[in-house]
Design an enzyme around this catalytic site. Structure first.
Site, PDB file in Angstrom:
ATOM      1  N   LYS A  13       0.848  -1.155   0.040  1.00  0.00           N
ATOM      2  CA  LYS A  13       0.059  -0.036   0.004  1.00  0.00           C
ATOM      3  C   LYS A  13       0.916   1.223   0.022  1.00  0.00           C
ATOM      4  O   LYS A  13       0.718   2.200  -0.759  1.00  0.00           O
ATOM      5  CB  LYS A  13      -0.950   0.170   1.389  1.00  0.00           C
ATOM      6  CG  LYS A  13      -1.861  -0.964   1.313  1.00  0.00           C
ATOM      7  CD  LYS A  13      -3.026  -0.457   2.431  1.00  0.00           C
ATOM      8  CE  LYS A  13      -2.450  -0.360   3.629  1.00  0.00           C
ATOM      9  NZ  LYS A  13      -2.262  -1.877   4.235  1.00  0.00           N
ATOM     10  N   ARG A  88     -10.272   0.735   8.791  1.00  0.00           N
ATOM     11  CA  ARG A  88      -9.614  -0.332   8.868  1.00  0.00           C
ATOM     12  C   ARG A  88     -10.813  -1.247   9.380  1.00  0.00           C
ATOM     13  O   ARG A  88     -10.775  -2.441   9.536  1.00  0.00           O
ATOM     14  CB  ARG A  88      -8.689  -0.549   9.753  1.00  0.00           C
ATOM     15  CG  ARG A  88      -7.424  -0.503   9.026  1.00  0.00           C
ATOM     16  CD  ARG A  88      -6.416  -0.442  10.064  1.00  0.00           C
ATOM     17  NE  ARG A  88      -4.915  -1.128   9.668  1.00  0.00           N
ATOM     18  CZ  ARG A  88      -3.949  -0.345   9.374  1.00  0.00           C
ATOM     19  NH1 ARG A  88      -4.453   0.880   8.989  1.00  0.00           N
ATOM     20  NH2 ARG A  88      -2.866  -0.785   9.186  1.00  0.00           N
ATOM     21  N   ARG A 127      11.393  -5.599   5.333  1.00  0.00           N
ATOM     22  CA  ARG A 127      11.054  -4.254   5.060  1.00  0.00           C
ATOM     23  C   ARG A 127      11.875  -3.275   6.063  1.00  0.00           C
ATOM     24  O   ARG A 127      12.021  -3.711   7.223  1.00  0.00           O
ATOM     25  CB  ARG A 127       9.416  -3.782   5.381  1.00  0.00           C
ATOM     26  CG  ARG A 127       8.894  -2.407   5.127  1.00  0.00           C
ATOM     27  CD  ARG A 127       7.661  -2.433   5.035  1.00  0.00           C
ATOM     28  NE  ARG A 127       6.662  -2.552   6.159  1.00  0.00           N
ATOM     29  CZ  ARG A 127       5.516  -2.759   5.760  1.00  0.00           C
ATOM     30  NH1 ARG A 127       4.768  -2.269   4.970  1.00  0.00           N
ATOM     31  NH2 ARG A 127       4.774  -2.886   7.014  1.00  0.00           N
ATOM     32  N   ARG A 158      10.462  -1.453  11.531  1.00  0.00           N
ATOM     33  CA  ARG A 158       9.531  -0.858  12.360  1.00  0.00           C
ATOM     34  C   ARG A 158       9.184  -1.890  13.358  1.00  0.00           C
ATOM     35  O   ARG A 158       9.396  -3.165  13.011  1.00  0.00           O
ATOM     36  CB  ARG A 158       8.046  -0.446  11.847  1.00  0.00           C
ATOM     37  CG  ARG A 158       7.963   0.594  11.004  1.00  0.00           C
ATOM     38  CD  ARG A 158       6.886   0.900  10.065  1.00  0.00           C
ATOM     39  NE  ARG A 158       5.584   0.014  10.393  1.00  0.00           N
ATOM     40  CZ  ARG A 158       4.544   0.100   9.516  1.00  0.00           C
ATOM     41  NH1 ARG A 158       4.702   0.870   8.516  1.00  0.00           N
ATOM     42  NH2 ARG A 158       3.403  -0.550   9.920  1.00  0.00           N
ATOM     43  N   ARG A 169      -1.094  -8.502  13.410  1.00  0.00           N
ATOM     44  CA  ARG A 169      -1.744  -7.693  12.483  1.00  0.00           C
ATOM     45  C   ARG A 169      -2.571  -8.157  11.440  1.00  0.00           C
ATOM     46  O   ARG A 169      -3.539  -7.783  11.050  1.00  0.00           O
ATOM     47  CB  ARG A 169      -0.502  -6.806  11.840  1.00  0.00           C
ATOM     48  CG  ARG A 169      -0.244  -5.680  13.011  1.00  0.00           C
ATOM     49  CD  ARG A 169       1.257  -5.210  12.322  1.00  0.00           C
ATOM     50  NE  ARG A 169       1.119  -4.208  11.030  1.00  0.00           N
ATOM     51  CZ  ARG A 169       2.156  -4.065  10.295  1.00  0.00           C
ATOM     52  NH1 ARG A 169       3.435  -4.500  10.411  1.00  0.00           N
ATOM     53  NH2 ARG A 169       1.985  -3.187   9.147  1.00  0.00           N
TER      54      ARG A 169
HETATM   55  P1  AMP Z   1      -0.106   1.134   9.084  1.00  0.00           P
HETATM   56  O1  AMP Z   1       1.123   2.236   8.770  1.00  0.00           O
HETATM   57  O2  AMP Z   1      -1.201   1.534   8.238  1.00  0.00           O
HETATM   58  O3  AMP Z   1       0.460  -0.387   8.917  1.00  0.00           O
HETATM   59  O4  AMP Z   1      -0.582   1.483  10.521  1.00  0.00           O
HETATM   60  C1  AMP Z   1       0.527   0.920  11.514  1.00  0.00           C
HETATM   61  C2  AMP Z   1      -0.425   0.944  12.945  1.00  0.00           C
HETATM   62  O5  AMP Z   1      -1.195   1.939  13.134  1.00  0.00           O
HETATM   63  C3  AMP Z   1      -1.565  -0.319  12.727  1.00  0.00           C
HETATM   64  O6  AMP Z   1      -0.762  -1.621  12.972  1.00  0.00           O
HETATM   65  C4  AMP Z   1      -2.464   0.177  13.842  1.00  0.00           C
HETATM   66  O7  AMP Z   1      -1.973  -0.193  15.277  1.00  0.00           O
HETATM   67  C5  AMP Z   1      -2.482   1.694  13.611  1.00  0.00           C
HETATM   68  N1  AMP Z   1      -3.389   2.201  12.697  1.00  0.00           N
HETATM   69  C6  AMP Z   1      -3.135   2.796  11.417  1.00  0.00           C
HETATM   70  N2  AMP Z   1      -4.363   3.233  10.817  1.00  0.00           N
HETATM   71  C7  AMP Z   1      -5.311   2.634  11.637  1.00  0.00           C
HETATM   72  C8  AMP Z   1      -6.857   2.491  11.654  1.00  0.00           C
HETATM   73  N3  AMP Z   1      -7.444   3.011  10.679  1.00  0.00           N
HETATM   74  N4  AMP Z   1      -7.390   1.964  12.650  1.00  0.00           N
HETATM   75  C9  AMP Z   1      -6.892   1.652  13.917  1.00  0.00           C
HETATM   76  N5  AMP Z   1      -5.631   1.627  13.902  1.00  0.00           N
HETATM   77  C10 AMP Z   1      -4.775   2.074  12.763  1.00  0.00           C
END
Ligand code: AMP
Length: 219
Positions: A13, A88, A127, A158, A169
């Protein structure tokens, strides 16, 4: 044009979003980036969110909904926006729909990147993200030269890309986010794209569905 880019963690993404942003000039709204910025800044919201993020769990809906609502009010979104990592959950999708009605905007397309679990685990294991500028590297395919980013930062894994957090996740994704695929399909907004292949190949497929879905040259 207003769009959502969706897919499981590791579907590519972030990489696809960078290319879409450059090609279509959209404001890129990544809830993961907004949350990481809040964590880095040490705000109260960031402190609360980091507990969930480090464990690979979703941050509570009301926290991310508030963040997105604030971001959609900023002027750079008026030429179009791309949501990345939001919604999400179904309650987040419902909140987004109400939010957009309120501000007189609508979604044009929801792009869902599809990818097998074993490819996800492989991609995420390698990554590396630059903590300074957010650039994405891969320890196998796209190593940072001399361990350094173009901006001088030192890309690293990360915390939530550690194998145990990735498993959490994926479980969270399947339980809470997969239902969104049907939700948007029922509303006639969903376009599915196989995310195997190089970033350029995936982006070609995305451009294809965007022009097919929205009508070439409409914007
Ligand atoms: P990402 O970079 O999109 O993978 O997001 C990293 C982390 O941020 C996720 O594993 C969640 O803990 C949190 N997060 C990001 N977007 C959301 C969302 N829309 N709802 C809830 N948690 C989120």
């Amino acid at each position: 044009m207003n769009l959502i880019i969706m897919g499981p963690p590791g579907a590519g993404k972030g990489t696809a979003a960078e290319r879409i942003k450059a090609a279509y000039g959209l404001a890129h709204i990544s809830t993961g980036d907004l949350l990481r910025a809040a964590v880095k800044a040490g705000t109260e919201l960031g402190l609360k969110a980091s507990v969930y993020m480090d464990a690979g769990k979703l941050v509570p809906d009301e926290v991310v909904i508030g963040l997105v609502e604030g971001r959609l009010g900023e002027p750079d979104t008026s030429n179009g926006f791309m949501l990345d990592g939001f919604p999400r959950t179904i309650p987040q999708a419902e909140a987004l729909s109400e939010m957009l009605d309120r501000i007189g905007r609508r979604l044009d397309i929801v792009i869902n990147l599809r990818i097998d679990d074993d490819v996800i685990i492989r991609r995420i294991a390698g990554r590396l993200i630059c903590p300074s500028c957010g650039a994405i590297y891969n320890a196998d395919l796209n190593r940072p030269a001399d361990g350094l980013c173009k901006c001088g930062g030192r890309p690293a894994r990360r915390k939530d890309d550690e194998p145990e957090a990735v498993k959490m996740r994926l479980v969270a994704y399947k339980a809470q986010s997969e239902p969104l695929i049907d939700w948007y399909r029922q509303r006639g907004l969903l376009a599915e794209v196989e995310s195997a292949g190089t970033p350029a190949e995936v982006f070609d497929k995305i451009s294809g569905v965007i022009s097919k879905h929205s009508g070439a040259g409409k914007w």
